[in-house]
Motif scaffolding. Structure first.
Motif, short mmCIF file in Angstrom:
data_model
loop_
_atom_site.label_atom_id
_atom_site.label_comp_id
_atom_site.label_asym_id
_atom_site.label_seq_id
_atom_site.Cartn_x
_atom_site.Cartn_y
_atom_site.Cartn_z
N TYR A 13 145.04 48.66 -55.78
CA TYR A 13 144.81 50.11 -55.84
C TYR A 13 143.73 50.37 -54.80
CZ TYR A 13 143.66 54.75 -57.67
OH TYR A 13 143.45 56.10 -57.80
N THR A 14 144.06 51.10 -53.72
CA THR A 14 143.12 51.20 -52.60
C THR A 14 142.57 52.62 -52.34
OG1 THR A 14 145.00 51.39 -51.09
CG2 THR A 14 144.09 49.20 -51.38
N ALA A 15 142.93 53.56 -53.22
CA ALA A 15 142.46 54.94 -53.02
C ALA A 15 141.03 55.06 -53.57
CB ALA A 15 143.41 55.91 -53.72
N ALA B 103 133.95 53.05 -58.58
CA ALA B 103 135.01 52.53 -59.45
C ALA B 103 135.91 51.53 -58.72
CB ALA B 103 135.85 53.68 -59.99
N TYR B 104 136.24 51.81 -57.47
CA TYR B 104 137.09 50.88 -56.70
C TYR B 104 136.40 49.51 -56.60
CZ TYR B 104 139.08 48.73 -52.46
OH TYR B 104 139.62 47.86 -51.54
N GLY B 105 135.16 49.50 -56.14
CA GLY B 105 134.41 48.25 -56.00
C GLY B 105 134.25 47.53 -57.33
N ASP C 139 157.42 44.01 -53.34
CA ASP C 139 156.63 45.24 -53.40
C ASP C 139 156.44 45.63 -54.86
OD1 ASP C 139 159.08 46.25 -54.15
OD2 ASP C 139 159.44 47.34 -52.29
N SER C 140 156.18 46.91 -55.11
CA SER C 140 155.86 47.29 -56.49
C SER C 140 157.06 47.23 -57.43
CB SER C 140 155.24 48.69 -56.52
OG SER C 140 156.04 49.58 -55.81
N SER C 141 158.27 46.94 -56.89
CA SER C 141 159.42 46.79 -57.78
C SER C 141 159.30 45.49 -58.60
CB SER C 141 160.73 46.83 -56.99
OG SER C 141 160.76 45.78 -56.07
N VAL C 142 158.46 44.54 -58.13
CA VAL C 142 158.11 43.40 -58.97
C VAL C 142 156.63 43.61 -59.29
CG1 VAL C 142 157.95 40.88 -59.14
CG2 VAL C 142 159.78 41.91 -57.79
N SER C 143 156.38 44.35 -60.37
CA SER C 143 155.00 44.83 -60.60
C SER C 143 154.05 43.71 -61.01
CB SER C 143 155.00 45.91 -61.68
OG SER C 143 153.68 46.31 -61.93
N ILE C 144 152.88 43.73 -60.39
CA ILE C 144 151.85 42.73 -60.75
C ILE C 144 151.28 43.01 -62.15
CG2 ILE C 144 151.25 42.21 -58.36
CD1 ILE C 144 148.72 43.95 -58.69
N THR D 101 136.26 47.67 -59.97
CA THR D 101 137.51 47.07 -60.43
C THR D 101 137.90 45.87 -59.55
OG1 THR D 101 138.86 48.68 -59.20
CG2 THR D 101 138.36 49.20 -61.50
N LYS D 102 137.56 45.93 -58.26
CA LYS D 102 137.83 44.77 -57.39
C LYS D 102 136.93 43.60 -57.81
CE LYS D 102 140.15 44.57 -54.06
NZ LYS D 102 141.58 44.14 -53.89
N ALA D 103 135.70 43.89 -58.18
CA ALA D 103 134.78 42.83 -58.64
C ALA D 103 135.32 42.23 -59.94
CB ALA D 103 133.38 43.39 -58.84
N GLY E 221 152.55 46.96 -47.93
CA GLY E 221 151.29 47.64 -47.67
C GLY E 221 150.83 47.38 -46.24
N MET E 222 149.70 47.97 -45.88
CA MET E 222 149.20 47.84 -44.50
C MET E 222 148.94 46.36 -44.15
SD MET E 222 146.09 49.92 -42.72
CE MET E 222 144.74 49.14 -43.60
N LEU E 223 148.20 45.68 -45.00
CA LEU E 223 147.91 44.26 -44.72
C LEU E 223 149.14 43.39 -44.97
CD1 LEU E 223 145.94 41.96 -44.01
CD2 LEU E 223 145.35 41.85 -46.44
N GLY E 224 149.83 43.64 -46.10
CA GLY E 224 151.00 42.83 -46.45
C GLY E 224 152.03 42.80 -45.32
#
Ligand code: NAP
Length: 302
Positions: A59-61, A122-124, A30-35, A126-128, A9-12
């Motif tokens: 999930y950043t969208a 919704a993003y905020g 990456d996502s091949s080892v899914s969290i 789920t991050k919370a 990802g951008m930060l990763g």
């Protein structure tokens, strides 16, 4: 060995680059080892000497999250819970990235770590939930809330605006949301310093929640004007005549509501690390003038 989750990802990507420059031993997935799959995470860690985990996956969208809440929740809350459970089992510290979007934007001065969280989208939300789920699983965590990120390896506001200014006579940008643009290099440096500090056992940064962005504050409109100024100087913006016009959030409706004020108070992290964060204009200059700046992303093919 440090394990970077979400390494593409951008930060990763930036965290991997920083650790590599500092000769800190790391591995990335990456996502091949899914969290979302605890066993997959456990299998990956098996037999490796993992001494630190950094979770950059999410999930950043922000807008799409409004219609995909369950998908966002899985990645932003269930994933971090799995990672925290494994970190506890491996007895290793966990750095997790969160966001200014856990706040509602009603503050009028820099927001400290203990301000009440009240997400408005919704993003905020789920991050919370992710912060809460993680804290319930392990004590040995560093949650770094950041904001307005841009980096070399991802779609972001800086690339988007330079591309837009190069191809339009004018652009309209919202002028009533305040925050702090943050170069991924700043956040990666803080992450690496927490790791180094902890590994050296010289001066352990206490576990907890920290706010980490570049210094200062601005609006998206003034950020764009600064991007224009610096990109012209660097010769990557050729359309000097493009006019940057302000507009209000109500003129530019998006599916997700954004906090109108999300400047974070960074005194806690600066004190813990004995480290002064750079001003956002200086960090932007570092980005625009770097050989890593990806001209293909602003449609300049060399
Ligand atoms: N961007 C911002 O402005 C901003 C602001 C505040 C906070 N943050 C936070 O900063 C962190 C990094 O953001 P970013 O912009 O760098 O994100 P990003 O570029 O969207 O990267 C997210 C990464 O997560 C990975 N991922 C997705 N599903 C996964 C799964 N099931 N298992 C493992 N990895 C998975 C993706 O991998 P694939 O590419 O393989 O799918 C992607 O590389 C996030 O926590 C975000 O919430 C970002």
């Amino acid at each position: 060995m440090v394990w970077i989750i979400g390494c593409k990802g951008m930060l990763g990507s930036e965290v991997c680059r920083t650790l590599s420059e500092k000769n800190i031993d790391f591995t990335g997935t990456d996502s091949s080892v899914s969290i979302l799959d605890y066993s997959a995470l456990e299998n990956f860690a098996c037999g490796k000497d993992i001494s630190f985990i950094v979770n950059c996956a999410a999930y950043t969208a922000v807008d799409k999250a409004e219609s995909e809440v369950e998908k966002a929740r899985a990645l932003n809350a269930d994933g971090p819970k799995n990672i925290a459970r494994l970190a506890k089992k491996l007895a290793c510290p966990l750095i997790h990235i969160s966001t200014d979007y856990v706040f509602d934007g009603s503050a009028s001065s820099p927001i400290s770590e203990n301000s009440p969280i009240k997400p408005i989208g919704a993003y905020g939300l789920t991050k919370a939930e992710g912060e809460k789920a993680l804290v319930a699983e392990t004590d040995d965590f560093y949650i770094l809330r950041t904001a307005w990120l841009y980096g070399f390896d991802g779609k972001n506001f800086v690339y988007t605006m330079i591309r837009a200014m190069n191809s339009h006579e004018s652009v309209k940008v919202v002028s009533d949301q305040r925050g702090t643009p943050t170069n991924c290099q700043t956040l990666s440096l803080v992450i690496s310093k927490i790791i180094e500090d902890r590994m050296s056992k010289k001066h352990e940064v206490p576990n907890g929640i920290y706010h980490v962005t570049d210094e200062g504050e601005t609006t998206w409109f003034d950020f764009t004007r600064e991007i224009k100024k610096q990109a012209l100087k660097a010769g990557i913006l050729v359309n000097e005549g493009c006019v940057v016009n302000p507009c209000s959030t109500s003129e530019y409706p998006t599916p997700a509501k954004r906090p109108s004020y999300s400047v974070l108070d960074k005194s806690k992290i600066q004190k813990a690390l004995g480290f002064k964060l750079p001003e956002w204009q200086e960090s932007l200059g570092k980005f625009i003038n770097s050989p890593l700046f990806d001209k293909k992303r602003i449609d300049i093919v060399e």
